[in-house]
Write a protein that holds these residues in place. Sequence first.
Motif: not given
Lengths: 177, 313, 767
Positions: C746-756
């Motif tokens: 499975g490709t876990g996709m929620r370990g990403n962090f963003i800035t504006f």
Amino acid sequence: MRYAMAIDTKKCVGCSDCVIACQTENNVPLGFCRDWVTETVDGTYPNVSIELRSERCNHCDNSPCVRCCPTGASHIEDGGIVLVTQNKCIGCGACIQACPYEARYSHPDGYVDKCTFCIHRVRKGDKPACVAVCPTRCMYFGDLEDPNSEITNVLKNRKFKALAPEAGTNPQIYYLI
Amino acid sequence: MKEELFVSGRNIPNIDPYLNIWHWQIPVYLFLGGLAAGILFFAALFTIMGKEKEMPAAVRTAPIIAPIALILGLFALFLDLKHKLFFWQLYTTIRIESPMSWGAWVLMAITPLSMLWVASYVKELVPGWNWKYRLLENFETFIIKYRLWMAWMIIVLSVILGIYTGILLSAFNARPLWNTSILGPLFLVSGMSTGAATILLMSKSKEERRTMSWIDLLLIVVEIFFITHLIMGMKAGSQVQIDAVSLFLGGQFTVSFWVFVILLGLVFPAILEIVERLGYHIPVVIPVVLILLGGLMFRFIMVEAGQITRYLY
Amino acid sequence: MHQISDVCQTMNESHNELFQMKTRRDFIKISALGLGAAALTAGASKMGMGFPLLGSENEPGSEENTLRRVPTYCEVCFWKCAGWAHVTEDGNIIKITGNDDDPQCNGRLCPRGTGGVGMFNDPDRLKTPLIRVVKDGEQTYREASWEEALSLIASKMSDLRSKYGPESMALFMHGAPGTHFSHLLKAYGTLNLAAPSFAQCRGPRDVGFEATFGESVSSPEVTDIRDTRCLVLIGSHIGENMHNGQVQEMSQAIDNGAVIITVDPRLSTAASKSKYWLPIKPSTDIALLLSWIHVLIYDDLYNKEYVSTYAEGFDELKAYVKKFTPEWAYGITTLKPDLIRNTAREMANAAPSVIIHPGRHAAWYGDDVQRSRAMAILNALLGSWGNRGGFFFKEGIKLPEFPHPEYPKPAWTWKDLLNGKYPMANEAPTNLVIESSIPTGDQEAKIKGWIVAGTNLISAIPLKEELSKAMQSLELLVVVDTMPMEITGYADVVLPECTYLERYDDIRATSHREPTLCLRMPAVEAKNQTKPAWWIAKQLGERLGLGAYFNYTDFSEVLDWQLKQVGSSLDEMKRIGVKKLSRESSPYLEPGTSHTFKTASGKIQLYSHELAEAGFDPLPAFTKHPEPEEGFYRLIYGRAPMHTFSRTANNPNLVALMPENSVWINPQVAKIWGIKKDQYVWLKNQDGAVSNFAVKVRITERIRWDSVYIVHGFGHHHKPLHFAYGRGVNDTELITNVMMDPIMGGTGMRGNFITFLTEDPGKEVEA
Ligand SMILES: Nc1nc2c(c(=O)[nH]1)N[C@H]1C(S)=C(S)[C@@H](COP(=O)(O)OP(=O)(O)OC[C@H]3O[C@@H](n4cnc5c(=O)[nH]c(N)nc54)[C@H](O)[C@@H]3O)O[C@H]1N2
Ligand SMILES: Nc1nc2c(c(=O)[nH]1)N[C@H]1C(S)=C(S)[C@@H](COP(=O)(O)OP(=O)(O)OC[C@H]3O[C@@H](n4cnc5c(=O)[nH]c(N)nc54)[C@H](O)[C@@H]3O)O[C@H]1N2
Ligand code: SF4
Ligand code: SF4
Ligand code: SF4
Ligand code: SF4
Ligand code: SF4
Ligand SMILES: [Mo]
């Protein structure tokens, strides 16, 4: 007969199916709508609440849109359904100004259009398109004067409110809260 | 934080984000209607008072403007209709509760009357005028004979018309800014003031000008009184009305309202007229144009701002 | 004769053209062809001038009586609700309504299904086959006839078959077209068939539940929501996730006074209807689940009889969870111990009529099988599996296959590509197939050609680089789609499928509370030159010498034959659309009787030997996941009820309801950044990936201060999508950190962090 609608805000998920069903049922041009869904968010994370409401013409008992219409195009049908007769409407916009709910719009073809309570379906004994499609079955439609109707019962057993009662229009869409 | 939004993406032209269904046509219509009402009112009034001689501009010259203004006004209204070819539906019914309806009927009555009025004076206004047809000549004699009757009809209709221009808006409870009974008298007075100003401009007689300028001054004072009343009433009203009037008190219409309507449209011309009265010479067109522009501006602002004000969302 | 040689000639030309691009496959916007859409006005309606001569008396629906009703089932998502297309005399589909007899929709479609008309009417639809060519040194598409396109593909596939073996072809699929091309490729000799619905979606959940109960929860899920007394939603955002039957049943549950407990870092719509909302810190769910298990066991709340009758491994579980107290979980999840205890008690009170909902899209953090295991264990402790108001046993009907020769046995399959990875993958992970299409060092790639049918890999697969490398290396890339989605821009040949409203597909034979059959048939003739998938597959099959597998002229023959085997017929189904059959087995465990679960031992696996043997934790472990650095926020995403992924992003009717997504920001965060409501910002992630477009800000208390939320499926950069182009932001392009689930890929996709970014980063957008 007094048709009315009750919508359970505890069950509505804001999916807008009622909006698109109305659009395809009544050939409402894209970019316009006879009903719409609002969301009110209150509180501060994590103590937050949401109210979702499917809104449309309230088929007011005391309907200023009908009173102000200079041609009689806006009128009240049996059962209290407020309607616009297309070929009597001159598109003066008075009724749009008169409605506190912004429930009417000027159809690209010139006349004013709004929710008809799907009178063409109701006359055949069907439910309005929005009510018939609602996946959560949170909308009730029927005759308030019939003591056994679903809507009479639901209003008897639940707390409810109407929108902008202070506008004095005596709206006939009830929100179960 | 409280947040309100449309989930189903409402963006109806001229309705969202706020109502903008009536455009320039309606304020112009209201302005011209009020102006015509004002002019006709004074023409009829002085006729009834038997002052035709003393007030020649009011009775004879200025009324020429009235039918023109009425027709232009009606045309503006027509332009505003979105379903134009059904226009005639206005005249298939009388809807007592609809200001739009009786406005249409009043206009239907007063417009021909104003034409007859002008026709009855046409020979005095245009030397050497000739109706060419016997029938018309006879008719002229007839209307001249019944001028007083006409004056009575006109005075009633013009007051109705003047009030109507305000009630057209104030009948809409749904627009909190319009939802006040003061609008009828206010628009009546404002219309009369524009009418009086027009007469003032067209008058060549010193006496008449003096009278009209007095009247105008008086009307301005009454108008300011009504506007104060309007604002105070709103401020004492429900939340939606408080929100509505705040458009003039710090909100987006503050400058246009206070500068163009109150200062330039009322206070400044009043001062000019007082100054004139005190013996200084002021070209009459200045106060008159200011009053007319102020009146027009007032209607624009009321129509625009009123549409923004609402109960929900 | 003359014609055929002509065709052959052009075919050879295009074949050559195609070969020139072996090394580099540029992304081409199909609009280069001027296939662009019709006018983009406010409405399909003629803009009236306000001068009609005679208005019609307002009698809406007077045409109603002349409408034809044609049975179909919806393809806007994979719930497949049965409905009716309402067709006017002049062949226009004006509305679609639900079929009352369908237990999956009960006569009510969801907004997307109701808006399915927009799929048919979309002016941007693909219209003709397209072939990639080089013109003046630039790659572009040219329109082609079906004959030419099909022959080209078939000859290329024959080449691949003789050069590398048929196994070198792979299929990416989702939805109805998949089955037709599966049949084709199986006949051709490959089993490399992958769908994003496994590794990007429900794979971890299914593997986790299979490891526990021996059975997955299927689709449509076997959750008995309508009769439940307690529904626990862990991230599953029913109501926004508009899978129809579940939404309807959740509403019934509310009516019945069921307790709803929602665990979500965001106040989802479901959370707002819940008695308990647990605003969990994202990525810490396993800690909560373990502490719930702890409470159930140590406060003696679990269903002892059920556990002792049906489950094994309880003692190991009990010992294992001893230390996972609510106090322990509080430190991790930020959820108060009392709240954890109370909610556990609510579940126990309702048991066994309780559902710890396994969710559906489960590819979150790479330990997703384990999270699903924890949910499954919780269900087992409560005794909900096999009980009313919990999970029922499904029953279905299997339609016999239309007679065809046996499929050849491939020399190897995707399983041979695993090399010890993902031992419990029981469907092909798309990512595996993608990786296997990239040459490594001097090793040729194993997979050389793709058919992509009904999936927009570009926005469904978070592996941008691998995907693009793979597509560069392929020798053949065929895309079958209805719309010029991004993926079509990479194809060598684009084949335009007609929409579901214009075609036959397989009978929907559902396994659920009761077996049902359901027909989809053409409501109108296919627009332009579009064709149904069955026809395309058959045509290719015939050209590949596989005609024996397609022994019919029209797919309706297949359906009629199949239906007749089970006592119905095409004629009957055309009339009724849906046929309900009665079930033979009991939907629930019968008290006093034994039940054999489909696990190796026949018992529910609280402790999983299977996992242990494969070298994984036999009992779910909590792993701490990275948290956002200062100035960054966790990117979480989900669904909006009016759209399905990217497939509806250009649907004019649905665009009218929701034209773009927005980024949800907590007011506190907005204040720090000085960001205003409705302002547009760009998003940049921890690896420097910047969104293609700016996205509108929604400032809302519904989201935590350490996270932002966006709805998946927007931010399209393919210009031919006139309604979708440049609207909103695409979460996939910001998902560069993929947390692989070692158990099944499975490709876990929620370990990403963003800035504006509040100023235009001036990014160049392809297309
Ligand atoms: N970033 C991110 N990625 C995700 C997800 C997420 O939430 N965020 N969700 C994941 C999940 S749960 C899933 S299930 C997958 C879904 O991934 P996909 O199934 O790829 O979803 P769509 O993006 O809708 O792509 C569907 C494609 O099918 C086409 N199509 C629609 N109807 C037809 C038809 O009748 N015939 C043919 N031939 N084509 C058709 C559409 O035009 C579109 O190109 O995505 C996964 N990927
Ligand atoms: N309208 C609509 N409905 C759909 C689809 C669609 O495209 N449109 N797609 C369908 C498909 S294929 C699928 S797979 C399903 C997916 O639907 P679900 O399985 O319900 O969705 P998820 O993507 O797992 O969950 C999204 C929710 O998880 C929350 N979340 C994010 N991070 C965390 C976390 O760390 N912990 C917890 N507890 N919650 C978290 C988000 O706030 C959001 O509310 O939807 C289906 N239904
Ligand atoms: S269809 Fe029903 S649930 Fe959906 S928004 Fe309308 S009223 Fe709410
Ligand atoms: S809601 Fe508006 S349009 Fe409907 S009856 Fe009331 S006032 Fe009239
Ligand atoms: S727009 Fe039409 S319906 Fe409305 S008031 Fe005018 S004539 Fe009546
Ligand atoms: S009752 Fe009919 S017309 Fe009114 S909103 Fe519902 S669907 Fe539209
Ligand atoms: S849930 Fe909605 S989109 Fe999905 S199949 Fe059913 S009606 Fe279609
Ligand atoms: Mo999914």
